[in-house]
Motif scaffolding. Structure first.
Motif, PDB file in Angstrom:
ATOM      1  N   VAL A 338      35.708  11.198  -0.967  1.00 61.82           N
ATOM      2  CA  VAL A 338      35.373  12.480  -0.351  1.00 61.82           C
ATOM      3  C   VAL A 338      34.057  12.304   0.394  1.00 61.82           C
ATOM      4  CG1 VAL A 338      34.884  14.921  -0.725  1.00 61.82           C
ATOM      5  CG2 VAL A 338      36.533  13.730  -2.197  1.00 61.82           C
ATOM      6  N   ALA A 339      34.106  12.370   1.720  1.00 58.23           N
ATOM      7  CA  ALA A 339      32.928  12.114   2.533  1.00 58.23           C
ATOM      8  C   ALA A 339      33.047  12.856   3.856  1.00 58.23           C
ATOM      9  CB  ALA A 339      32.766  10.612   2.795  1.00 58.23           C
ATOM     10  N   THR A 340      31.915  13.066   4.501  1.00 53.84           N
ATOM     11  CA  THR A 340      31.895  13.703   5.811  1.00 53.84           C
ATOM     12  C   THR A 340      32.225  12.686   6.904  1.00 53.84           C
ATOM     13  OG1 THR A 340      29.495  13.409   5.721  1.00 53.84           O
ATOM     14  CG2 THR A 340      30.358  15.593   5.200  1.00 53.84           C
ATOM     15  N   ALA A 341      32.379  13.180   8.131  1.00 55.65           N
ATOM     16  CA  ALA A 341      32.892  12.350   9.215  1.00 55.65           C
ATOM     17  C   ALA A 341      32.000  11.154   9.534  1.00 55.65           C
ATOM     18  CB  ALA A 341      33.072  13.203  10.469  1.00 55.65           C
ATOM     19  N   ASP A 342      30.687  11.293   9.377  1.00 55.75           N
ATOM     20  CA  ASP A 342      29.791  10.178   9.695  1.00 55.75           C
ATOM     21  C   ASP A 342      30.022   8.977   8.792  1.00 55.75           C
ATOM     22  OD1 ASP A 342      28.695  11.974   7.687  1.00 55.75           O
ATOM     23  OD2 ASP A 342      26.948  10.650   7.670  1.00 55.75           O
TER      24      ASP A 342
END
Length: 363
Positions: A338-342
């Motif tokens: 689970v991570a953001t786009a960057d």
């Protein structure tokens, strides 16, 4: 014997800043509140203070006097990123809000961890080091003069700069580094450039070695800054605590942050003996501001560092436990993909925050 806990609520300043600060600062506040509740600690008393573009619009200054005065009465502060390039021209040549706060409160130690996390692609997968950066002197023109700038031009074609190194500043940052190393893997690397800057960084190196002699259980070595940059790329996992002057520390910590995965996961605090400020190493990212895409990891980890710092000051196990829950929840969230786009993920700022908060409660 367990340390005593303190019943008093900590009072922390909350300075949203600019750009993505409007998303990552509230997200960080939520995560801190969740962690404090989860460990049964008194809730944080948050004090909202104006800074940045909003402060210019409301008070005519990016860092109003009332904000600076209020900070002095608080236990610590969480500062969002600033976008000085977007300020009106009259303010662009001034100290940034963060720089003004650091100078006003003599936050001499900039502590910047660089740690690789499972689930985040890293150039140096095993990296787990801390760069301890002297934050008040060196080559930075905004920090080496009582009044005015350390850069000046005697003619339109000649620009000069003054670097300042004092024994007092070198000693206190060295103690910060060796004290930290004594609680980690007991290794300190002193970074300098004494082969060229023999008096200035030579003083820094020599004073650090003198202080290191007071910590016989800590191994110490020295490196030139150019060699250190290469070592971080080639064998960055071997280093523990790195102590260096202001400009070298700024450059090496950004390099280490990227090598460990991304500046989006690179936290920091700026601290004196009595006060500390959590501040992520990255900028305001105005291009994605307001789009629910920002990565709050670095500021959340910075806030955890602030809680750890407060834990030591107050001898509070609860604050330390809350910090550990935040770190653990972030580690497991990233590990689960689970991570953001960057970081190559699909989660929004809100979704990432929601997942971290849920993991804190399930700890």
């Amino acid at each position: 014997m367990p340390r005593a806990t303190t019943p008093e609520s900590a009072r922390l300043g909350l300075l949203v800043g600019d750009g993505i600060g409007h998303e990552i600062v509230p997200a960080t506040q939520r995560i801190v509140d969740t962690a404090m509740s989860a460990v049964g600690a008194p809730p944080i008393e948050w004090v909202d203070l104006p800074v940045g573009l909003d402060a210019i619009a409301a008070h005519g200054s990016p860092i109003p006097d009332q904000t600076l005065d209020a900070l002095g009465d608080l236990d610590g502060w969480v500062l969002g990123p600033h976008d000085s390039a977007a300020y009106p021209a009259a303010f662009r040549g001034q100290l940034t809000p963060g720089g003004t706060i650091r100078k006003r409160f003599d936050l001499f130690a900039n502590i910047r961890p660089a740690r690789a996390f499972a689930g985040v692609r890293a150039t140096v997968p095993g990296m787990d080091l801390v760069i301890v950066r002297e934050n008040t002197e060196g080559f930075y023109a905004d920090r080496n003069m009582h009044t005015g700038s350390g850069e000046f031009m005697p003619t339109p074609d000649v620009a000069l700069a003054v670097a300042v190194f004092t024994r007092r500043a070198c000693e206190r940052i060295a103690h910060a580094a060796f004290d930290l190393a004594s609680r980690r893997r007991r290794r300190v690397t002193v970074v300098h450039k004494a082969n060229v800057l023999s008096l200035t960084t030579g003083l820094f190196r020599d004073v650090c070695l003198e202080v290191g002699a007071q910590y016989p259980g800590v191994e110490v070595r020295t490196e030139h800054v150019d060699a250190m940059a290469a070592h971080l790329v080639r064998r960055g996992a071997e280093f523990d605590v790195v102590v260096t002057e202001n400009m070298f520390g700024d450059i090496l910590s950004d390099l280490a942050g990227e090598l460990s995965g991304s500046l989006g996961i690179a936290p920091s605090i700026n601290a004196s003996q009595t006060q500390a400020m959590a501040q992520a190493a990255h900028g305001a990212a105005p291009d994605i501001a307001g789009r629910n895409r920002a990565n709050p990891t670095a500021l959340m980890l910075s806030a955890a560092m602030l809680l750890d710092w407060l834990s030591g000051r107050r001898e509070s196990d609860e604050l330390g436990s809350a910090a550990e829950r935040i770190r653990g929840a972030i580690v497991h969230t990233l590990e689960a993909g689970v991570a953001t786009a960057d970081l190559g993920g699909l989660a929004s700022t809100a979704e990432f925050t929601e997942t971290v908060g849920a993991r804190i409660l399930r700890w």
